[in-house]
Structure formats: C-alpha cells, structure tokens
Design an enzyme around this catalytic site. Structure first.
Site, PDB file in Angstrom:
ATOM      1  CE  LYS A  51      -8.978  69.446  22.568  1.00  0.00           C
ATOM      2  NZ  LYS A  51      -9.148  68.519  23.706  1.00  0.00           N
ATOM      3  CB  SER A 300      -2.488  72.568  20.610  1.00  0.00           C
ATOM      4  OG  SER A 300      -2.598  73.779  21.331  1.00  0.00           O
TER       5      SER A 300
END
Length: 406
Positions: A51, A300
C-alpha cells in the site's frame, strides 16, 4: 485513465522509497502445483505491505492547497499505514478512520507514523462512511484506499518488478478487496505483455468483485465475513472496476480454512509471516488449471498481530492432525495414567497437556476422565495412536483441543 506514462511517473517517484522485494522461487509450491512458482513478497515492503506504493505516489501528485488542508482516509490497516508514512514524509497532517476490528499492530503502527486514528464500525465500509463525512465537514483531502486511479497506478508498479525478475511470467495472482491492486497490476501487466494471465483472488465470504463482474456493474454485498480483514470490502471501486473488467482474466474465491493451511506453509517453508489477505494467492495456487507455467502470487502484506498468529498456528496444526486431543475413561486406581502415557510414548506421540479429572462420577471402574493433548506427525500417525489405545482396551475418542497457550 491509467497509461504507460503514468506508471513510468509512479516508478520514478517511488525509486529509492521502496524496499526491494525480489521474486523468491519456491521449490515447495512448485512441486505441489506442477508450476514454477515465484513469490512476490510485498509483506517485506515499507510499512509491511504494498500500500505504500499508491499512498506515496498519490501524495506526490497533490497540490499545495490539498496538502495544507490535511489528508483523511479509511482503511482496514495497510493503506492507513501507507498514507500515514507518506504524509509524515511530506509533512502533511493525516487522519485515518479504521474499523474497530482492525488488528492492534496496524492501529499502533499507523499512530507511530504520526496519524490521528479514529476507530469506527466493524467493516471498511463503516469506516469509509465516517471518513467521507469528516472530509466534507473538516475540508480534509480524501485519499481513497482503492477507488482512485492515481493510487491504483502506484500499486501497479509491482508489475514492472515482476517482469524485471521474470520476463517470461505466465500467470500473476493478485488479492482483491476493493480492486486497486488488481486494477493497477493487471493494467500495467497487459501493457507490458498482453498474453500474461491475471487472476484475481477473493475470500468466498467477501467476493464483492466477483459478484460485480457477474452482474456487469458494481454491486454491494449485504455483509462480508472472512478472516482476511484486509480485503473485507462490501462494495468494490467504481473507478477501478472497468480496468478489472478489461484486464483481469479470472476470479478465484478461497474459503477461510484454506488460508489457515497457507499460513503454515508459508511460515514453515519460507519463514515469513503473511497476513490472511496476502495468503489468498498462495491458497489459489492449488486451484490453477495450468501446469508447467511461471506463476507469481503477490503476497500483499504481513501486518498480523501475534494473537492472530498464535491462533492460526494452533488451528493449522489441528487441521493437519499435528496436534490432537483424545478423551478416555479410566478406572480409579494407581498406574492407569502411567499405562496410557506409556502407550502414547511407544507410538512416538509427544504429550503437551494432561487433564486428569477424578470426580467425573462415583463409579471407580470408570471414574476418571483423562484428556490428553499431544503432537503427532499427521493424520495417519494420529490414527495409529488412537488404534493402539483401543487395542489396549481404552475407548479413546478424539475431542476438540482447548487453548494450547492457556
């Protein structure tokens, strides 16, 4: 639109900001799936997740006026840390609204990066509603965690790195919550090689993107229920949806139980902690219909609190029969406990815990309830131990273990 020039600009901005997350070849997953598997470990990225890419690039594109107003976002954790980190680096005040169910490690990390944190609701959508309201009331610049093409462009830079390390990649697996990561990665990957296959992966209990693709438009699920808190999104992004439609070739859905097994595999085989959302792509490896391909699952993020880690380890070991508990009724006389322990030892079982209750009933012939929790090598070994006890005359029954750490 997300263009090749946009992705190049994002790569320039992020140069020197990111940790290198070079692909890791996995002999274990390669052998298990019949493909050549190369892990993309974004769990090792700055702030522990991919992110940071989108958040940092987004902050670099804001006007001075937008920066002066301060930022606000909603996030289940990883985007929150990315925005807080990027805002702190740029000297911008940041407010983050997070669900009350957010793991403590993500909340504390976000605060440590200098952001004001507000906890609201049980899901991302609850937090997002308050963040949008505060943006209007306080004049704050809203940075959406996934429904923003600039943010998605930053996330998409992962594809550059995958192709650099593995030019002949055949399949890329990307987790999907709101769709920002999958939209960015799939769009850039198709620009670099239209033949590469992009597979999005969602939890079965929060498959809002799959439902939207089937409906041909963005839809909202009535509820979401999954241990993958980072992708527990009821409504995927409107802006990124067309890019998913165009560039993602397939959506796979994964049951929560598969994530438990994936956690153990990654921890034991690659010595890495990966959060449940990041494990979606590992679990999906076993659902691929291809063989002999170069496959890259994107991990992720790795922001998982130790309580969740301990719970996953315990459930994973139980699922694989590497820990189990049996219950047996014993005569209330000296030596019976020793006899059971000797039988277990002869079968190479390792006892972890004994619960010896002498007051179950007043019948001294079967008046003691013994519960034994032990380690085994797997299901076959467990069955051998139980069979040995039954041959010795004990009616041993498997029961659910209690908390191994209590």
């Amino acid at each position: 639109m997300m263009t090749l020039e946009d992705f190049k600009a994002a790569r320039r901005v992020l140069d020197g900001v990111l940790h290198p997350t070079d692909l890791i070849h996995s002999p274990f997953f390669s052998k298990a799936t019949g493909n050549q598997v190369y892990i993309k470990p974004e769990n090792m990225q700055v702030t522990g997740a991919y992110k940071i890419r989108g958040a940092y690039f987004k902050c670099s594109t804001l006007t001075q006026q937008e920066k002066e107003r301060g930022l606000i976002t909603a996030s289940a954790g990883n985007h929150a840390q990315g925005v807080a980190y990027a805002a702190q680096a740029a000297g911008i005040p940041a407010t983050v609204v997070m669900p009350t169910t957010t793991p403590l490690v993500k909340v504390n990390n976000t605060k440590d990066y200098g952001a004001r944190v507000i906890l609201q609701g049980e899901t991302f959508d609850d937090a997002a509603a308050l963040a949008a309201q505060m943006s209007q009331q306080e004049g704050l610049t809203y940075v959406h965690p996934f429904d923003d093409l600039t943010v998605a462009t930053g996330q998409g830079t992962i594809a550059y790195e995958i192709f650099k390390d593995l030019p002949d990649v055949d399949v890329i697996l990307a987790p999907i919550g709101g769709g920002g990561l999958a939209a960015g990665v799939s769009t850039l990957a198709k620009l670099l090689n239209p033949q590469v296959k992009i597979i999005g992966v969602e939890p079965a209990g929060a498959a809002s993107m799959k439902a939207s693709l089937e409906a041909g438009q963005v839809v909202t699920l009535p509820q979401v229920e999954t241990i993958a808190d980072g992708v527990a999104v009821k409504t995927p992004g409107e802006q990124v949806f067309p890019y998913i439609q165009q560039n993602v070739d397939e959506i796979l859905t994964i049951e929560d139980g598969e994530l438990v097994d994936a956690f153990l595999d990654v921890m034991e085989r690659h010595k890495m902690v990966v959060e449940n959302a990041g494990l979606l792509t590992i679990a999906a490896l076993h659902h691929l219909d291809c063989k002999g391909c170069n496959v890259v699952p994107i991990l992720s993020g790795g922001n998982m609190d130790v309580i969740t880690v301990s719970s996953l380890v315990q459930h994973g070991l139980i699922n694989r029969s590497r820990i189990f508990t049996f219950s047996v009724q014993l005569p209330d006389r000296p030596g019976e406990l020793l006899r059971v322990a000797d039988l277990v030892a002869r079968e190479s079982g390792n006892i972890i815990r004994l619960d010896h209750n002498q007051f179950v009933n007043i019948n001294r012939q079967s008046g003691v309830e013994l519960k034994v929790t032990l380690e085994a090598f797997g299901k076959a070994h467990k069955e051998e131990i139980l069979a040995s006890l039954r041959r010795a005359g004990y009616d041993a029954q498997e029961v659910m273990p209690g908390n191994l750490y209590g």
